[in-house]
Enzyme design. Structure first.
Site, PDB file in Angstrom:
ATOM      1  N   LYS A  61     -13.281  -0.836   5.824  1.00 44.28           N
ATOM      2  CA  LYS A  61     -13.918  -1.527   4.475  1.00 44.28           C
ATOM      3  C   LYS A  61     -14.930  -2.399   5.007  1.00 44.28           C
ATOM      4  O   LYS A  61     -16.076  -2.407   4.439  1.00 44.28           O
ATOM      5  CB  LYS A  61     -13.018  -2.269   3.574  1.00 44.28           C
ATOM      6  CG  LYS A  61     -11.631  -1.708   3.206  1.00 44.28           C
ATOM      7  CD  LYS A  61     -11.359  -0.299   3.045  1.00 44.28           C
ATOM      8  CE  LYS A  61      -9.837   0.406   2.986  1.00 44.28           C
ATOM      9  NZ  LYS A  61      -9.476   0.423   1.670  1.00 44.28           N
ATOM     10  N   TRP A 120       0.693  -1.219   0.024  1.00 40.95           N
ATOM     11  CA  TRP A 120       0.033  -0.053   0.136  1.00 40.95           C
ATOM     12  C   TRP A 120       0.910   1.345  -0.100  1.00 40.95           C
ATOM     13  O   TRP A 120       1.708   1.205   0.759  1.00 40.95           O
ATOM     14  CB  TRP A 120      -0.935  -0.022   1.386  1.00 40.95           C
ATOM     15  CG  TRP A 120      -1.692   1.362   1.404  1.00 40.95           C
ATOM     16  CD1 TRP A 120      -2.465   1.750   0.375  1.00 40.95           C
ATOM     17  CD2 TRP A 120      -2.103   2.047   2.591  1.00 40.95           C
ATOM     18  NE1 TRP A 120      -3.219   2.664   0.746  1.00 40.95           N
ATOM     19  CE2 TRP A 120      -2.943   2.909   2.271  1.00 40.95           C
ATOM     20  CE3 TRP A 120      -1.660   1.891   3.782  1.00 40.95           C
ATOM     21  CZ2 TRP A 120      -3.335   3.782   3.146  1.00 40.95           C
ATOM     22  CZ3 TRP A 120      -2.161   2.560   4.958  1.00 40.95           C
ATOM     23  CH2 TRP A 120      -3.137   3.705   4.459  1.00 40.95           C
ATOM     24  N   ASP A 128      -0.986  -6.005   9.155  1.00 39.18           N
ATOM     25  CA  ASP A 128      -1.870  -4.902   8.805  1.00 39.18           C
ATOM     26  C   ASP A 128      -3.431  -5.476   8.200  1.00 39.18           C
ATOM     27  O   ASP A 128      -3.173  -6.271   7.326  1.00 39.18           O
ATOM     28  CB  ASP A 128      -1.262  -3.942   7.723  1.00 39.18           C
ATOM     29  CG  ASP A 128      -2.187  -2.998   7.397  1.00 39.18           C
ATOM     30  OD1 ASP A 128      -1.826  -2.192   6.230  1.00 39.18           O
ATOM     31  OD2 ASP A 128      -3.333  -2.968   7.902  1.00 39.18           O
TER      32      ASP A 128
HETATM   33  C1  LIG Z   1      -3.336  -2.383   3.162  1.00 40.51           C
HETATM   34  C2  LIG Z   1      -4.089  -1.228   3.733  1.00 40.51           C
HETATM   35  N1  LIG Z   1      -3.539  -0.924   5.145  1.00 40.51           N
HETATM   36  C3  LIG Z   1      -4.227   0.268   5.670  1.00 40.51           C
HETATM   37  C4  LIG Z   1      -5.370   1.002   5.030  1.00 40.51           C
HETATM   38  C5  LIG Z   1      -5.749   2.022   5.933  1.00 40.51           C
HETATM   39  O1  LIG Z   1      -6.858   2.282   5.643  1.00 40.51           O
HETATM   40  P1  LIG Z   1      -7.893   3.458   6.709  1.00 40.51           P
HETATM   41  O2  LIG Z   1      -6.752   4.276   7.426  1.00 40.51           O
HETATM   42  O3  LIG Z   1      -8.647   3.968   6.056  1.00 40.51           O
HETATM   43  O4  LIG Z   1      -8.440   2.702   7.870  1.00 40.51           O
HETATM   44  C6  LIG Z   1      -5.618   0.737   3.925  1.00 40.51           C
HETATM   45  C7  LIG Z   1      -6.630   1.160   2.970  1.00 40.51           C
HETATM   46  N2  LIG Z   1      -6.256   1.441   1.598  1.00 40.51           N
HETATM   47  O5  LIG Z   1      -6.893   2.653   1.178  1.00 40.51           O
HETATM   48  C8  LIG Z   1      -7.649   2.098   0.151  1.00 40.51           C
HETATM   49  C9  LIG Z   1      -6.622   2.097  -1.255  1.00 40.51           C
HETATM   50  O6  LIG Z   1      -5.519   1.811  -1.335  1.00 40.51           O
HETATM   51  O7  LIG Z   1      -7.251   2.655  -2.182  1.00 40.51           O
HETATM   52  C10 LIG Z   1      -5.072  -0.438   3.286  1.00 40.51           C
HETATM   53  O8  LIG Z   1      -5.318  -0.954   1.886  1.00 40.51           O
END
Ligand SMILES: Cc1ncc(COP(=O)(O)O)c(CNOCC(=O)O)c1O
Length: 401
Positions: free
Chosen positions: A250, A133, A214
Site C-alpha cells: 500500500k 484481516w 503486522d
Molecule cells: C492487515 C493486513 N496485513 C497484511 C496484508 C498483506 O498484504 P500483502 O501480502 O499484499 O502485503 C494486508 C493486505 N490486505 O489486503 C487488502 C484487503 O484487506 O482488502 C492487510 O490488510
C-alpha cells in the site's frame, strides 16, 4: 476418469471475490469498495513517481543482473526496512539485535514468522484481534499455530473495546503470541491511542506475551511514516523481543511486486544470528529465495534522500485523499439526514471504514446500487472519489431508512 474428479469447488475469497463479482457487473455506475488497493480521483491504480524513477535507474544500470538473491533476500533492502519501521536510532538496531529477512509482501512475511514460531517457540497459541484481516486465521493455522481471538472492536461505539482487549490478553496464558496491527486496523479502522498502546505494552511485557506486529499501512494511515510506526517502536525499544511483518503493497503501491520483510527483535546479537539461520531453513523449502525487482525498487528509494523525501510527499497525498473522502462521505450523509451517528467515518483511520452496515444492507446496496464491498460492512475509502461519494451516500441512506 480424472484422479481429481472428487475435488469440490472452493468458495471465492471473501475479499478478492468482491472484485470478481464487480467485474461481472455490466452497470455503468458500479463501484468497487472491496479490496484495499489505492485508487486515484479518476478511480485508477497509482504507480508512484518515485517508483517510476527508481525503476528507470535500475533499467538503465548495465551492471544489474538477474542472479538469485540470498535466501534472506536483498541485504540492503532488509537493513533499510528494519530502520524504516523500528527507527534508525532504535537501540535494537544499534546493538545489532534485529534479524530481518525479505518476505513475499506482508502475507509471506506473516507466514514465515508463523512457521518459525511453530517450530521454535514454546507457546503454539496466537491471539488475533476480533475482527481482523480475513487472511490472518488461515495464515497462522496453516503455519501450525492454534488461533484464538481477543476482543478488539466495540460495535456499540464503533470504537476500540479496550477493556475487553485488556481482559482477554490479561487472561491469555503467559508466553502466548499476540498479533497486533501496527496502525490502520483492518477492517475496523480503529487504533489504540498512544497511551493505550503503552498500557498494552506494559501488560504484554508483564505476562511475557510475544508481540507479533503486522505493519501493512505504515505512513498510509496518518501520512507520517514515523507516527504510524509509534506502536512498534515503543515495544522494539524496551529491550523485549518482538516480530514485525512489513508490507510495501500500500504505502509504496507495490501490490503485485510482493515486497515485504519480517524482522525479529531479539535480546542479543548472538540470538539474532541464530534465529536468522533458522529462518533460512523455513524459507529455503518454501520458495527458496525472494524476487529481486520490487526489493531493488524499495532499496533504491529508501537509500536516496531525494527519492525518500519525494516518497513521503506522495504517501501523504494518498493518505490525505483518503481522509478527504471520509469527510466528504460524512458530509454527504449529514446533508441527506441519514439516520444514525456516522462520526466513526471521520474518526476511523487508514484505508477502511467499518460502516456498521449489516450483510443484508450490504446485499441491498449491491443489488440496488451496484456497490461492491465486503459483507462485514467494510468499505475501502481508497475506492471512492468526489464524483462517486454521492452515489454511495444515496445507497447508504436507502439501506438504513
Ligand atoms: C492487515 C493486513 N496485513 C497484511 C496484508 C498483506 O498484504 P500483502 O501480502 O499484499 O502485503 C494486508 C493486505 N490486505 O489486503 C487488502 C484487503 O484487506 O482488502 C492487510 O490488510
Amino acid at each position: 476418469d480424472s484422479v481429481f474428479a472428487h475435488v469440490v469447488r472452493a468458495p471465492e475469497d471473501p475479499i478478492l471475490g468482491v472484485t470478481v463479482a464487480y467485474n461481472k457487473d455490466p452497470s455503468p455506475n458500479k463501484l468497487n469498495l472491496g479490496v484495499g488497493a489505492y485508487r486515484t480521483e479518476e478511480g485508477k491504480p497509482l504507480v508512484l513517481n518515485v517508483v517510476r524513477q527508481a525503476e528507470q535507474q535500475l533499467v538503465n544500470d548495465p551492471s544489474r543482473v538477474k542472479e538469485y538473491l540470498p535466501i534472506v533476500g536483498l541485504a540492503e533492502f532488509n537493513k533499510l526496512s528494519a530502520k524504516l519501521i523500528l527507527g534508525s536510532d532504535n537501540p535494537a538496531i544499534q546493538e545489532n539485535r534485529v534479524t530481518t529477512v525479505q518476505g513475499l509482501s506482508g502475507t509471506g512475511s506473516l507466514r514465515v514468522g508463523g512457521e518459525f514460531l511453530a517450530r521454535h517457540y514454546h507457546e503454539r497459541t496466537i491471539y488475533i484481534p476480533q475482527p481482523t484481516w480475513g487472511n490472518h486465521p488461515k495464515v497462522f493455522t496453516l503455519s501450525g499455530l492454534s488461533v484464538k481471538t481477543y476482543r478488539y472492536y466495540d460495535p456499540a461505539t464503533r470504537g476500540l473495546n479496550f477493556q475487553g482487549l485488556l481482559e482477554d490478553l490479561g487472561s491469555a496464558p503467559s508466553g502466548a503470541i499476540v498479533l497486533l496491527h501496527a496502525c490502520a486496523h483492518n477492517p475496523t479502522g480503529v487504533d489504540p491511542t498512544l497511551e493505550q498502546w503503552e498500557h498494552i505494552r506494559k501488560l504484554v511485557r508483564s505476562k511475557a506475551l510475544l508481540p507479533f506486529f503486522d505493519s501493512a499501512y505504515q505512513g498510509f494511515a496518518s501520512g507520517s511514516l514515523d507516527a504510524d510506526a509509534q506502536s512498534v517502536r515503543i515495544f522494539a525499544a524496551d529491550g523485549g523481543e518482538c516480530l514485525v511483518a512489513q508490507s510495501y503493497a500500500k504505502n509504496m503501491g507495490l501490490y503485485g511486486e510482493r515486497v515485504g520483510a519480517l524482522s525479529i527483535v531479539c535480546k542479543t546479537a548472538d540470538v539474532a544470528s541464530r534465529v536468522e539461520s533458522q529462518l533460512k531453513l523455513v524459507i529455503r523449502p518454501m520458495y527458496s529465495n525472494p524476487p529481486i525487482h520490487g526489493a531493488s525498487i524499495v532499496a533504491t528509494i529508501l537509500k536516496d534522500r531525494n527519492l525518500y523525501n519525494e516518497w513521503t510527499i506522495e504517501l501523504k497525498a494518498m493518505a490525505d485523499r483518503i481522509i478527504s473522502m471520509r469527510q466528504q462521505l460524512f458530509d454527504a450523509l449529514k446533508t441527506r439526514g441519514t439516520p444514525g451517528d456516522w462520526s466513526h467515518i471521520i474518526k476511523q483511520i487508514g484505508m477502511f471504514t467499518f460502516t456498521g452496515l449489516n450483510s443484508d444492507q450490504v446485499a441491498f446496496m449491491t443489488k440496488e446500487y451496484h456497490i461492491y464491498m465486503t459483507s462485514d460492512g467494510r468499505i475501502s475509502m481508497a475506492g471512492l472519489s468526489s464524483r462517486t461519494v454521492p452515489h454511495l451516500a444515496d445507497a447508504i441512506h436507502a439501506a438504513v431508512t
